[in-house]
Write an enzyme that holds these catalytic residues in place. Structure first.
Site, PDB file in Angstrom:
ATOM      1  N   SER A  13       0.830  -1.212   0.000  1.00 40.34           N
ATOM      2  CA  SER A  13       0.000   0.000   0.000  1.00 40.34           C
ATOM      3  C   SER A  13       0.863   1.261   0.000  1.00 40.34           C
ATOM      4  O   SER A  13       2.054   1.219   0.373  1.00 40.34           O
ATOM      5  CB  SER A  13      -0.905   0.019   1.233  1.00 40.34           C
ATOM      6  N   ASP A  36      -1.312  -1.085  -3.727  1.00 42.08           N
ATOM      7  CA  ASP A  36      -2.624  -0.985  -3.075  1.00 42.08           C
ATOM      8  C   ASP A  36      -2.883   0.453  -2.613  1.00 42.08           C
ATOM      9  O   ASP A  36      -1.979   1.109  -2.073  1.00 42.08           O
ATOM     10  CB  ASP A  36      -2.604  -1.951  -1.872  1.00 42.08           C
ATOM     11  N   ASP A  52      -6.737   4.790  -5.991  1.00 40.81           N
ATOM     12  CA  ASP A  52      -7.826   5.045  -5.045  1.00 40.81           C
ATOM     13  C   ASP A  52      -8.256   6.509  -5.127  1.00 40.81           C
ATOM     14  O   ASP A  52      -7.700   7.379  -4.469  1.00 40.81           O
ATOM     15  CB  ASP A  52      -7.361   4.692  -3.622  1.00 40.81           C
ATOM     16  N   GLU A  66     -11.730   2.389  -6.937  1.00 44.08           N
ATOM     17  CA  GLU A  66     -12.712   2.277  -5.845  1.00 44.08           C
ATOM     18  C   GLU A  66     -13.822   3.284  -6.059  1.00 44.08           C
ATOM     19  O   GLU A  66     -13.578   4.440  -6.387  1.00 44.08           O
ATOM     20  CB  GLU A  66     -12.027   2.515  -4.494  1.00 44.08           C
ATOM     21  N   HIS A  79     -12.102  -0.718   6.992  1.00 49.07           N
ATOM     22  CA  HIS A  79     -10.699  -1.104   7.144  1.00 49.07           C
ATOM     23  C   HIS A  79     -10.262  -1.237   8.611  1.00 49.07           C
ATOM     24  O   HIS A  79     -10.743  -0.526   9.478  1.00 49.07           O
ATOM     25  CB  HIS A  79      -9.789  -0.067   6.481  1.00 49.07           C
ATOM     26  N   HIS A 106     -12.628  -4.713   0.214  1.00 51.06           N
ATOM     27  CA  HIS A 106     -11.587  -4.149   1.085  1.00 51.06           C
ATOM     28  C   HIS A 106     -12.046  -4.278   2.536  1.00 51.06           C
ATOM     29  O   HIS A 106     -13.221  -4.455   2.819  1.00 51.06           O
ATOM     30  CB  HIS A 106     -11.350  -2.676   0.740  1.00 51.06           C
ATOM     31  N   GLY A 107     -11.075  -4.148   3.446  1.00 48.99           N
ATOM     32  CA  GLY A 107     -11.427  -4.186   4.864  1.00 48.99           C
ATOM     33  C   GLY A 107     -12.013  -5.534   5.262  1.00 48.99           C
ATOM     34  O   GLY A 107     -12.939  -5.616   6.064  1.00 48.99           O
ATOM     35  N   ASN A 119      -9.319  -8.513  -0.025  1.00 47.56           N
ATOM     36  CA  ASN A 119      -8.131  -7.860   0.554  1.00 47.56           C
ATOM     37  C   ASN A 119      -8.099  -8.042   2.072  1.00 47.56           C
ATOM     38  O   ASN A 119      -9.027  -7.614   2.770  1.00 47.56           O
ATOM     39  CB  ASN A 119      -8.182  -6.356   0.276  1.00 47.56           C
ATOM     40  N   THR A 149      -5.107  -6.526   8.197  1.00 47.75           N
ATOM     41  CA  THR A 149      -5.098  -6.445   9.665  1.00 47.75           C
ATOM     42  C   THR A 149      -5.096  -7.824  10.319  1.00 47.75           C
ATOM     43  O   THR A 149      -4.389  -8.047  11.314  1.00 47.75           O
ATOM     44  CB  THR A 149      -6.324  -5.620  10.126  1.00 47.75           C
TER      45      THR A 149
HETATM   46  O1  G3H Z   1      -6.421  -2.773   0.938  1.00 50.71           O
HETATM   47  C1  G3H Z   1      -6.267  -3.504   1.935  1.00 50.71           C
HETATM   48  C2  G3H Z   1      -7.393  -4.033   2.673  1.00 50.71           C
HETATM   49  O2  G3H Z   1      -8.569  -3.425   2.350  1.00 50.71           O
HETATM   50  C3  G3H Z   1      -7.164  -4.574   4.015  1.00 50.71           C
HETATM   51  O3  G3H Z   1      -8.128  -4.235   4.995  1.00 50.71           O
HETATM   52  O4  G3H Z   1      -6.730  -4.416   7.039  1.00 50.71           O
HETATM   53  O5  G3H Z   1      -9.189  -4.356   7.173  1.00 50.71           O
HETATM   54  O6  G3H Z   1      -8.063  -6.359   6.255  1.00 50.71           O
HETATM   55  P1  G3H Z   1      -8.010  -4.885   6.455  1.00 50.71           P
HETATM   56 ZN    ZN Z   2      -8.266  -1.453   1.354  1.00 50.21          ZN
END
Ligand code: G3H
Ligand code: ZN
Length: 277
Positions: free
Chosen positions: A49, A82, A104, A134, A176, A204-205, A226, A229
């Site tokens: 990223s 990313d 993005d 996005e 996220h 994402h997230g 994706n 975390t």
């Molecule tokens: O672009 C990366 C992701 O959207 C990761 O999200 O950390 O919530 O898994 P996350």
């Molecule tokens: Zn993301």
């Protein structure tokens, strides 16, 4: 082996499979991700990223190391930039040999997002690099969880036609950097988006989504998932546990190896959840 992102993602979309896209922060992440993919017999996307680039101070050192890890793997491995908001960083990733980028522009208004994304697509496609964009901002990037945003299917279809992107990140209820697994996805909306949008969809997230939700998201039409975390949680827990059990250790390889192995095992498990093999 280094493989075009679009080849991996399009093949998975056509077969109703998910693709795990995991974030690389340091070299051990890249090594763990390919080890997990090899164990699972699945392809994988390694992504770096713009935030991780900021942490290192530059893209090339971690980017070139990640590309080399991808080339040496027996799994099919894509390397993706990313959440790039900088078009200069996109150009650098293309020059280094990344197989795809995410531009993005979700903070821009619709017209400006279309204008800049279309220009990024034009430049990347002329270099054989695919582009993810996005629409409908997925929350949590600034530490504030906002899972309320939703992408409109008709607007998403228009955005893809107007920009020529190869994959689209959509807002369907995730946020996220969640540490708890209580994100409730709108599976009906995922189905509608998948029917309306002619390119693979990106979630994402995904760390806040429970395993069953991830499988159902893939079954409802999501392709690239994706996850960052969740792997940081697993890495850090393994390092903590190792250091607590071995308080005299000073060799960084000892505890980083524990983190790396824990991430490899988790990636292998998650690729099963995503039906990625
Ligand atoms: O672009 C990366 C992701 O959207 C990761 O999200 O950390 O919530 O898994 P996350
Ligand atoms: Zn993301």
């Amino acid at each position: 082996m280094l493989t075009p992102t679009d080849e991996i993602v399009s093949a998975a979309a056509a077969r109703g499979r998910g693709v795990g896209a995991f974030n690389v922060i340091q070299l051990e992440h890249a090594e763990a991700l390919v080890a997990g993919a090899e164990r699972a017999g699945a392809p994988v996307v390694l992504q770096i990223s713009e935030n991780a680039v900021r942490y290192h101070g530059a893209l090339a050192p971690i980017g070139l190391a990640t590309l080399e890890v991808a080339r040496r793997s027996t799994a099919r491995v894509a390397v993706h930039l990313d959440h790039a908001e900088s078009t200069e960083l996109v150009a650098e990733a293309v020059a280094l040999g990344f197989t795809s980028v995410m531009f993005d522009g979700s903070k821009l208004d619709y017209a400006e997002n279309v204008r800049v994304t279309a220009e990024v697509v034009r430049r990347c496609h002329s270099a054989g690099v695919s582009v993810e964009a996005e629409l409908g901002e997925v929350g949590g990037k600034d530490g504030v969880h906002a899972a309320g945003a939703r992408t409109d299917p008709a607007e998403a279809a228009r955005f893809v036609a107007d920009t020529g992107v190869d994959a689209l990140a959509v807002a369907v209820g995730s946020s996220h950097a969640m540490l708890t697994k209580d994100a409730a996805l709108d599976f009906g909306l995922i189905g509608e988006l998948s029917g309306a949008v002619p390119v693979p969809l990106v979630l994402h997230g995904s760390s806040g989504v429970p395993d069953e939700g991830l499988t159902l998201a893939v079954d409802s039409g999501m392709t690239k998932i994706n996850i960052a975390t969740q792997l940081n949680k697993v890495f850090t827990a393994a390092v903590r546990e190792f250091l607590a059990a071995n308080p005299g250790v000073v060799d960084t390889r000892k505890y980083l190896a524990a983190g790396r192995e824990a991430v490899a095992a988790e990636v292998c498990r998650l690729l099963g959840v995503l039906r990625a093999a």
